[in-house]
Design a protein around this motif. Structure first.
Motif, mmCIF file in Angstrom:
data_model
loop_
_atom_site.group_PDB
_atom_site.id
_atom_site.type_symbol
_atom_site.label_atom_id
_atom_site.label_comp_id
_atom_site.label_asym_id
_atom_site.label_seq_id
_atom_site.Cartn_x
_atom_site.Cartn_y
_atom_site.Cartn_z
ATOM 1 N N GLU A 183 -30.927 23.188 44.291
ATOM 2 C CA GLU A 183 -32.384 23.190 44.416
ATOM 3 C C GLU A 183 -32.900 21.766 44.580
ATOM 4 O O GLU A 183 -33.742 21.504 45.442
ATOM 5 N N ARG A 184 -32.380 20.858 43.771
ATOM 6 C CA ARG A 184 -32.890 19.484 43.794
ATOM 7 C C ARG A 184 -32.758 18.855 45.180
ATOM 8 O O ARG A 184 -33.663 18.187 45.649
ATOM 9 N N HIS A 185 -31.620 19.077 45.832
ATOM 10 C CA HIS A 185 -31.404 18.415 47.128
ATOM 11 C C HIS A 185 -31.668 19.346 48.314
ATOM 12 O O HIS A 185 -31.459 18.965 49.453
ATOM 13 N N VAL B 111 -19.357 17.648 45.612
ATOM 14 C CA VAL B 111 -19.597 18.040 44.228
ATOM 15 C C VAL B 111 -18.319 18.613 43.633
ATOM 16 O O VAL B 111 -17.662 19.453 44.241
ATOM 17 N N GLN B 112 -17.976 18.150 42.456
ATOM 18 C CA GLN B 112 -16.878 18.760 41.700
ATOM 19 C C GLN B 112 -17.484 19.527 40.536
ATOM 20 O O GLN B 112 -18.305 18.982 39.794
ATOM 21 N N ILE B 113 -17.082 20.789 40.397
ATOM 22 C CA ILE B 113 -17.581 21.600 39.292
ATOM 23 C C ILE B 113 -16.384 21.981 38.420
ATOM 24 O O ILE B 113 -15.442 22.627 38.878
ATOM 25 N N VAL B 114 -16.398 21.505 37.183
ATOM 26 C CA VAL B 114 -15.250 21.731 36.291
ATOM 27 C C VAL B 114 -15.741 22.037 34.882
ATOM 28 O O VAL B 114 -16.808 21.594 34.480
ATOM 29 N N GLU B 115 -14.932 22.805 34.159
ATOM 30 C CA GLU B 115 -15.178 22.917 32.722
ATOM 31 C C GLU B 115 -14.507 21.718 32.057
ATOM 32 O O GLU B 115 -13.496 21.213 32.551
ATOM 33 N N THR B 116 -15.035 21.309 30.932
ATOM 34 C CA THR B 116 -14.477 20.107 30.297
ATOM 35 C C THR B 116 -13.035 20.348 29.844
ATOM 36 O O THR B 116 -12.236 19.425 29.814
ATOM 37 N N PHE B 117 -12.725 21.603 29.512
ATOM 38 C CA PHE B 117 -11.338 21.962 29.188
ATOM 39 C C PHE B 117 -10.876 23.072 30.124
ATOM 40 O O PHE B 117 -11.655 23.953 30.486
ATOM 41 N N ILE C 264 -21.136 30.861 34.030
ATOM 42 C CA ILE C 264 -22.496 31.227 34.438
ATOM 43 C C ILE C 264 -23.466 30.090 34.115
ATOM 44 O O ILE C 264 -24.344 29.746 34.922
ATOM 45 N N LEU C 265 -23.268 29.475 32.954
ATOM 46 C CA LEU C 265 -24.102 28.318 32.598
ATOM 47 C C LEU C 265 -23.912 27.189 33.615
ATOM 48 O O LEU C 265 -24.881 26.596 34.115
ATOM 49 N N GLN C 266 -22.658 26.927 33.925
ATOM 50 C CA GLN C 266 -22.353 25.912 34.951
ATOM 51 C C GLN C 266 -23.052 26.223 36.263
ATOM 52 O O GLN C 266 -23.580 25.348 36.933
ATOM 53 N N ALA C 267 -23.001 27.500 36.624
ATOM 54 C CA ALA C 267 -23.596 27.914 37.895
ATOM 55 C C ALA C 267 -25.105 27.677 37.887
ATOM 56 O O ALA C 267 -25.690 27.200 38.877
ATOM 57 N N MET C 268 -25.733 27.983 36.741
ATOM 58 C CA MET C 268 -27.183 27.757 36.633
ATOM 59 C C MET C 268 -27.497 26.256 36.753
ATOM 60 O O MET C 268 -28.453 25.850 37.425
ATOM 61 N N ILE C 269 -26.677 25.460 36.067
ATOM 62 C CA ILE C 269 -26.876 24.008 36.108
ATOM 63 C C ILE C 269 -26.727 23.484 37.536
ATOM 64 O O ILE C 269 -27.530 22.689 38.025
ATOM 65 N N ALA C 270 -25.679 23.980 38.203
ATOM 66 C CA ALA C 270 -25.433 23.533 39.582
ATOM 67 C C ALA C 270 -26.596 23.936 40.487
ATOM 68 O O ALA C 270 -27.063 23.155 41.326
ATOM 69 N N LEU C 271 -27.058 25.160 40.323
ATOM 70 C CA LEU C 271 -28.114 25.668 41.202
ATOM 71 C C LEU C 271 -29.399 24.848 41.066
ATOM 72 O O LEU C 271 -30.024 24.484 42.066
ATOM 73 N N ALA D 96 -17.612 31.121 42.487
ATOM 74 C CA ALA D 96 -17.873 32.562 42.581
ATOM 75 C C ALA D 96 -19.090 32.916 41.712
ATOM 76 O O ALA D 96 -19.932 33.747 42.095
ATOM 77 N N ALA D 97 -19.191 32.280 40.554
ATOM 78 C CA ALA D 97 -20.343 32.542 39.676
ATOM 79 C C ALA D 97 -21.641 32.140 40.373
ATOM 80 O O ALA D 97 -22.651 32.860 40.301
ATOM 81 N N ILE D 98 -21.606 31.012 41.058
ATOM 82 C CA ILE D 98 -22.816 30.591 41.793
ATOM 83 C C ILE D 98 -23.186 31.645 42.834
ATOM 84 O O ILE D 98 -24.341 32.045 42.969
#
Lengths: 553, 553
Positions: free
Chosen positions: B250-252, B417-423, B238-245, B266-268
């Protein structure tokens, strides 16, 4: 969490309802799916609404011209502010629509014959350009944000259920039909012939996708875009062809390829059975093609060079020949050619070793464009074919031969070759310091200049002077030097430096005819497998039936 | 010049003659186009010949499994050395074919569930890999140099003339059918149901393209690949999704997009109606989508976020919902979804602003792959969606926002865009010094390592730590630094340098949650518009009918 609220009362089938009401308004002028031809104008006024996005089929070759002529004669009080989506704007009525106030906005991919008038209408503010796309890009947007409300299409024949036979010129019809039919757009088709159900030679598009059909007042317009008369091929093009064959095709073992349209590539096609045969290359290179049925390929086909050809569209006069060579061409159970622009583009982008084409202008970084002052032509499919698709793909000998990077980054490269004479036939240099496209883009208010092929996608440039192996250069300065080395007596060519040339020849960045063992004295018309359209007819055993304007023997 | 000679006596319709003889051999087991189901094995032995290239429909989701099971039970003395072309190798009998000696060579695009066994069979020498393609690349080669002799396909229903109804899962059937049907290949189709002519809900593929039809012994296998249970989405995603959004969407101002499959995206989808709504982004971003009918998109659709969705394929359980939302989805006159992988891929490559997906491993240059030790999975469509198509395209706000170059070279860039958790959930780091793919490629003898998405195509990487704006970096060293800044406590992350981080934050190469005004304390499951599959059903008003295995509420 909530389960209704925002969506309560929202209508989710507005397009379907709207389509039904449009068709109901046309009902008085149709019998089943068949429009009474004299009522076509009233039907168009019923099924099209002001502000609609209307996809009008104008392909590279075939044109839905009964529909476009009739649309242009509609009442601008009833139909106005249309947003036209037209692949190839090639008929005067395409632009009459704008002058008459029926349409205001235009998305297109190509505008060859109308390119001067478009530039004027844009300058006048009569036409507002959405974007100049490539063909597949325009069609792709039809399922994203340029969804047509109405599609006006073209077929060879239709039956009473709306099943379509597109004949050898299937081209773009399936994709436009699909985009409209499956999002509740109205699909109207002109057909040269209407037959009983069961009477079509084959079905290319199911009747389910088609709402209305009208018999055209005359056969649809078809442009013989891919016919090049061997008569017009001279020694310079033949020398270029020899250089290309040795310096590119043979060197990289190019098996699968696309040829653009032009005399330079026609020359290559015509020396395969002569020069290519002497080099022992038959069966080794040029086996699988993605291009229209070029008449100048007939000698190579007859000589056993060509395994297969998949085509974007057809070509006037080639139908009987194609139908007699089903092992080579893609044909239907009825025997006639099946072309398909989207599928052939896909093949040209992802499945082949090489694209080779030409341009009107090239700058010193190898950016090129066919847009020149006063012309807003668009590029059709060239930008898609003429780029190296990034992202992973399969390996082939030619692709790996241009490999670069290491570790994870190791990959090959599609050959993107530009073949140009250093000067155009009009005497103006092909190599320029700055593309006209930059100024045209600026004055037309485009966010990005209308460049056709970007220099960093070009792997090789071939001129009558030699080959520049741009993929081996590793800076813009070196790219410029390599181009200068083959730019003849143009300003760019005169900037070439003798020491740099010697170094680049040694390092394989540039090859001159001597480096390739090409003897320029052999570059005569006697090397052409056919010297005229008449020769091509003879090679085909009389199966090729050229259009009247080419029957000059 | 000569007019016959080389071609005299050459046969030009060998494929057509051959096809006729194959069909004649099967004639005893068929009524018209209908195969008697108990004779299917004998029919396959009649229409397939040793050494044939056989395209077997295995799509991302649907599988021609009656045909594949029957083929695997054929006599290896009669059928051997087949060269199989299979998009998605996802059934055990696909590989049984090789163990039993029926097939020897394989070209594929994806092998999720069978990836370990494939790796073993390749190591054993039982399977010889032609290439690991992308979907569209494999299909493109079917009209160039991998032309199928026989196609084994899958439909929901067929009529006695061979007309096909593919239902919501049209997927890849049209392109494979076209490649085979129009080059005298034999087209055999399994259908869940055979109906009288006129009895199909709609025609997706004309009967002219189909030679033989057989009623399947049970409905074709369909994998619910795009269903993600909101239950499994935790605070990190969910944090990742907020960051991505905030940091990307939003930025682009991303209007048109593709989401890969995964819990991060899916979270996004599930925070659009909550967090996205708070940010006032509805109607501004995420309007036009190219993806399968993801159940996790239902809340966003119902909340009015989604204008349209064009789909590669269908999704189990979504059919009634899709049929009730025709303004959003592409549907036929019968009301059901029309999907089309090739067309949707084209849209994803050329018509959208952004692709966002995930991976198992990423190196410090942002190269990524889902191929890991002992698994040979392939990548399906990801490499095509996950690259910046070079060559000219139309401009959009987002595309221009990443513009680079000047003069003729000025152009925008598609967001990759690649969205990944660090682990990974297994505890192994996502960021690695060297991709396993390099070693896998080496040991399998591949000419190029099986990289899924190349680092130079990636514009952004999002982790739970922040966003790396790779498109703004101008060297490999800087790319590595930007990635390190968001790589957490992985080895790469620990290499990050505080001064460099401060500079990169200031220069906009990296953004941390604070820079984006993302409050990590809000990253809880209460931000999800749905917490379970049951919630999704409720949002859909009961129209979504999840497969049994997801009915866990």
């Amino acid at each position: 969490m909530r389960t209704d609220g925002a969506s309560a009362g929202r209508v989710w089938d507005s397009r379907r309802t709207d389509k039904a009401s449009r068709l109901a308004e046309a009902a008085g002028h149709v019998d089943g799916k068949l429009i009474r031809p004299d009522a076509l104008g009233r039907v168009l006024e019923a099924v099209i609404r002001p502000g609609d996005r209307v996809a009008l089929e104008g392909d590279n070759q075939k044109q839905a011209d009964f529909l476009s002529r009739t649309l242009a004669s509609c009442d601008p009080h009833k139909l106005h502010d249309l947003h036209m989506l037209i692949g190839s704007v090639s008929r005067s009525e395409h632009l009459d629509l704008f002058e008459q106030g029926i349409a205001t906005k235009l998305d297109l991919a190509y505008a060859g014959p109308q390119s001067v008038r478009i530039a004027q209408l844009v300058a006048d503010g009569t036409v507002s350009i959405g974007a100049i796309h490539t063909y597949v890009e325009l069609y792709a947007r039809m399922v994203v944000d340029l969804r047509p409300d109405v599609a006006l299409l073209c077929a060879s024949a239709a039956d009473e259920h709306g099943n379509l036979y597109t004949g050898p010129n299937t081209e773009d019809t399936p994709i436009i039909a699909e985009a409209a039919a499956f999002h509740d757009g109205v699909v109207v088709v002109q057909a040269d012939e209407i037959v009983k159900v069961g009477g079509l030679p084959r079905v290319d598009i199911p009747g389910d996708w088609v709402d209305l059909v009208v018999q055209a007042d005359r056969p649809f317009f078809l442009e013989p875009l891919f016919t090049r008369d061997p008569k017009a091929i001279g020694p310079v093009q033949i020398l270029q062809a020899m250089i290309a064959l040795r310096g590119v095709y043979e060197r990289h073992q190019v098996v699968s390829l696309n040829h653009g349209v032009g005399f330079s590539t026609a020359a290559i096609e015509l020396i395969l059975p002569t020069y290519g045969e002497q080099l022992g290359l038959r069966g080794k290179i040029c086996r699988n093609w993605t291009l229209n049925p070029h008449p100048t390929l007939i000698p190579a086909i007859e000589s056993g060079w060509v395994e297969t050809i998949h085509s974007f569209g057809g070509e006037s006069g080639m139908n009987r020949y194609v139908a007699s060579r089903p092992d080579v061409f893609f044909t239907g159970a009825d025997g006639s050619l099946r072309s398909n622009r989207v599928l052939c583009q896909l093949a040209g982008q992802y499945a082949i070793d090489m694209f080779i084409g030409s341009t009107l202008q090239m700058d010193a970084e190898a950016n090129s464009s066919t847009v020149t002052e006063g012309r807003l032509s668009g590029f059709g499919g060239a930008p898609n074919m003429g780029h190296d698709p990034h992202g992973r793909r399969h390996s082939s000998h030619a692709w790996l031969d241009l490999s670069h990077g290491d570790g994870a980054d190791l990959r090959g490269r599609k050959l993107v070759v530009q073949i140009v004479e250093t000067f155009q036939s009009s005497g103006v240099p092909t190599f320029v310091e700055s593309l006209d496209a930059i100024e045209v883009g600026r004055s037309a208010g485009m966010p990005v200049p209308p460049v056709m092929i970007y220099g960093d996608d070009v792997s090789h440039v071939v001129t009558e002077e030699g080959v520049a192996y741009l993929y081996r250069t590793d800076s813009l300065a070196e790219r410029r030097q390599a181009l200068a080395a083959i730019a003849g007596v143009t300003a760019l060519g005169r900037s070439a430096d003798a020491d740099a040339l010697a170094r680049m020849r040694r390092d394989g960045l540039v090859a001159l005819p001597a480096d390739l063992k090409v003897d320029p004295t052999l570059a005569t018309r006697s090397l052409l497998a056919a010297h005229s359209i008449g020769d091509l007819v003879a090679w085909s055993g009389g199966l090729y039936e050229p259009p009247a304007r080419f029957r000059n023997w």
